[in-house]
Scaffold this motif. Structure first.
Motif, short mmCIF file in Angstrom:
data_model
loop_
_atom_site.label_atom_id
_atom_site.label_comp_id
_atom_site.label_asym_id
_atom_site.label_seq_id
_atom_site.Cartn_x
_atom_site.Cartn_y
_atom_site.Cartn_z
N THR A 70 82.99 -24.27 -37.62
CA THR A 70 82.79 -25.59 -38.21
C THR A 70 83.85 -25.87 -39.27
O THR A 70 84.43 -26.98 -39.32
CB THR A 70 81.39 -25.71 -38.83
N ALA A 71 84.12 -24.90 -40.12
CA ALA A 71 85.14 -25.08 -41.17
C ALA A 71 86.51 -25.32 -40.55
O ALA A 71 87.28 -26.16 -41.02
CB ALA A 71 85.16 -23.86 -42.09
N TRP A 74 86.70 -28.77 -39.22
CA TRP A 74 86.86 -29.72 -40.32
C TRP A 74 88.32 -29.73 -40.80
O TRP A 74 88.93 -30.78 -41.00
CB TRP A 74 85.92 -29.34 -41.46
N ASP A 79 86.17 -34.28 -35.61
CA ASP A 79 84.80 -34.71 -35.88
C ASP A 79 83.88 -34.48 -34.69
O ASP A 79 82.71 -34.11 -34.86
CB ASP A 79 84.78 -36.19 -36.28
N ILE A 82 82.76 -30.92 -34.59
CA ILE A 82 81.85 -30.62 -35.69
C ILE A 82 80.42 -30.96 -35.30
O ILE A 82 79.49 -30.19 -35.51
CB ILE A 82 82.27 -31.40 -36.96
N LEU A 152 80.52 -27.01 -43.46
CA LEU A 152 80.89 -28.34 -43.93
C LEU A 152 80.94 -28.43 -45.45
O LEU A 152 81.23 -29.49 -45.99
CB LEU A 152 79.89 -29.38 -43.40
N ARG A 213 78.18 -40.17 -39.49
CA ARG A 213 79.32 -39.90 -38.60
C ARG A 213 79.24 -40.79 -37.37
O ARG A 213 78.36 -40.62 -36.52
CB ARG A 213 79.34 -38.42 -38.18
N GLN A 293 84.10 -20.70 -45.88
CA GLN A 293 84.37 -22.12 -45.65
C GLN A 293 85.81 -22.48 -46.03
O GLN A 293 86.51 -23.16 -45.28
CB GLN A 293 83.36 -22.95 -46.45
N VAL A 297 88.80 -23.66 -43.47
CA VAL A 297 89.50 -24.93 -43.60
C VAL A 297 91.01 -24.72 -43.72
O VAL A 297 91.81 -25.44 -43.12
CB VAL A 297 88.96 -25.72 -44.82
#
Length: 453
Positions: A70-71, A74, A79, A82, A152, A213, A293, A297
């Motif tokens: 997920t990170a 992102w 999107d 995610i 997130l 979203r 996280q 990212v």
């Protein structure tokens, strides 16, 4: 935006608070049972909890793998992925939980036999474990939600879910054990109910995010969720993490077995001290989760400066936190032990082992933080090999130290953290290469992350 210490604290404190409540619930369970003066029941709950941790956290990749993926999504600005990730992981987690519930009668007795449960603790261990399995579908599904929220950076929502679960757990334990006198069975019922409360609050948290979203509707399509390529990616990343988790759980299961080998009193004393270890580990996990996280990212954005800064800042806070916990355990550990247990032999043995307990945060911190860094990078193979190395080294150390009794048990535990940190450090150069612009996003998501090249 450059990562600052204030940002690390802002992101980490909800995780720290939420994670600190996890072992505190175990401590509350131990206190409620322990203050009855029944060492056999306390040992039964300790071994039953070991069984549940062994089985449930074998699927901890549902939390860890989802956080990293997920990170990274992102960081890459994807999107649709995610949104689809949480649905995909929820479906898998709930399905696995249902399967575990159905086959639980076949699992409990063999695992308890392997742990060599003392005869007077067998009945409470079995009743606690059987009832805990009724929370399996909710627990595993919530792992997915929790990992998604952390990925997130929505740590406050993750904290809200954790608070709801822990409050229900403690209240149920007080009612079912202290008032209704259901003993170990009451603890099992209360924890299973809390798992379902966590899942409900987690789904509410997911809904609140998806409303913001616009791509949510498209990503929730069955074709998107069940995409063969996306599912292959999820399983390729998580298979190695699953092996890693099983190896670590096997290590701690053997730790419980080693205590049981020495008798009921050392087993109960070690269980109490491991609650303190759990508190420090879960609190310091706040910085490890933040590293997950932020590292994810940075890798999704392929930014090496952001990667290094995330590692350095989370390491600073982790080291300071470990030093504080070691001092607290040395100064106040005996008071807490005396409060939790009224049995004099258990108190005496726990006091004797307190120094080892105080060393765990400092010795274990590097491996905990490195775990977070490699999970965020989805370097599954490095995590797997490090955990296997730690397990093999721990077992060898335990066998060599058997003549030292409980001192040998704790020495082997401390050594295992050193083995794991050293093995992960060897994988650092490969991790840094993930920020190279020449690596395509699909390449390191599908192969580099899943196979840890």
């Amino acid at each position: 935006m450059i990562l600052t210490r204030r940002m690390v604290i802002t992101q980490a404190w909800p995780i720290i608070l939420g994670q600190s409540l996890v072992p505190l619930v175990g401590l509350a369970d131990a206190t409620i049972i322990g203050r009855t003066g029944d060492a056999a029941a306390l040992a039964g709950v300790a071994l039953g909890a070991t069984v549940i941790n062994l089985v449930f956290w074998s699927f901890g990749f549902l939390r860890m793998g989802v956080t990293g993926l997920t990170a990274q999504a992102w960081g890459a600005g994807d999107d649709d992925e995610i949104v689809a990730l949480v649905a995909r992981a929820l479906l898998i987690g709930f399905g696995i939980g249902v399967a575990l519930l159905l086959i639980s009668p076949l699992l409990i007795s063999p695992i308890l036999a392997i742990l060599h449960v003392p005869a007077n603790s067998l009945a409470p261990a079995r009743s606690f474990t059987m009832l805990r399995f009724f929370g399996a579908p909710a627990a595993l599904a919530f792992y997915s939600i929790n990992g998604w929220l952390i990925g997130l950076g929505q740590t406050r929502l993750a904290l809200a879910c954790q608070l709801a679960m822990n409050i229900v757990n403690i209240v149920c334990d007080l009612v079912l054990v202290a008032i209704c006198h259901l003993g170990a069975a009451g603890v099992g019922i209360g924890t299973a109910l809390a798992d379902w409360v966590a899942l409900f609050t987690g789904i509410c948290a997911v809904r609140s995010i998806l409303r913001l979203r616009p791509s949510a509707g498209r990503a929730w399509r069955v074709r998107t969720i069940l995409s063969r390529q996306a599912l292959r990616r999820l399983f390729s990343v998580n298979l190695d993490i699953m092996v890693r988790t099983v190896a670590i759980l096997a290590l701690f299961s053997w730790l419980s077995r080693a205590g049981a080998r020495l008798g009921t009193v050392p087993l109960a004393a070690n269980h109490l001290l491991m609650q303190l270890v759990g508190i420090s580990a879960f609190v310091l996990d706040g910085f490890a989760f933040t590293a997950e996280q932020r590292v994810g990212v940075a890798i999704g954005a392929r930014s090496r400066p952001a990667l290094w800064r995330a590692i350095r800042l989370t390491a600073e806070f982790s080291l300071a936190g470990a030093a504080i916990f070691s001092c607290l355990f040395l100064v106040g550990g005996r008071v807490l032990v005396d409060f939790v247990s009224t049995a004099p032999p258990v108190r005496a043995e726990a006091d004797r082992m307190l120094l080892y307990c105080a060393l765990v945060p400092l010795v274990g911190m590097p491996s905990w933080l490195l775990d977070g860094i490699f999970i965020g990078a989805t370097r599954g193979k490095a995590l797997k090999y490090a955990a296997i190395t730690a397990l093999v080294g721990y077992l060898a150390t335990d066998f060599m130290m058997r003549g030292a009794g409980n001192d040998g048990v704790w020495t082997a535990l401390l050594a295992s953290y050193i083995y794991r940190a050293a093995a992960l450090a060897l994988g650092f150069p490969a991790l840094l290469r993930l920020t190279s612009p020449s690596i395509a996003m699909d390449d390191f998501s599908m192969t580099g992350a899943g196979q840890g090249r």
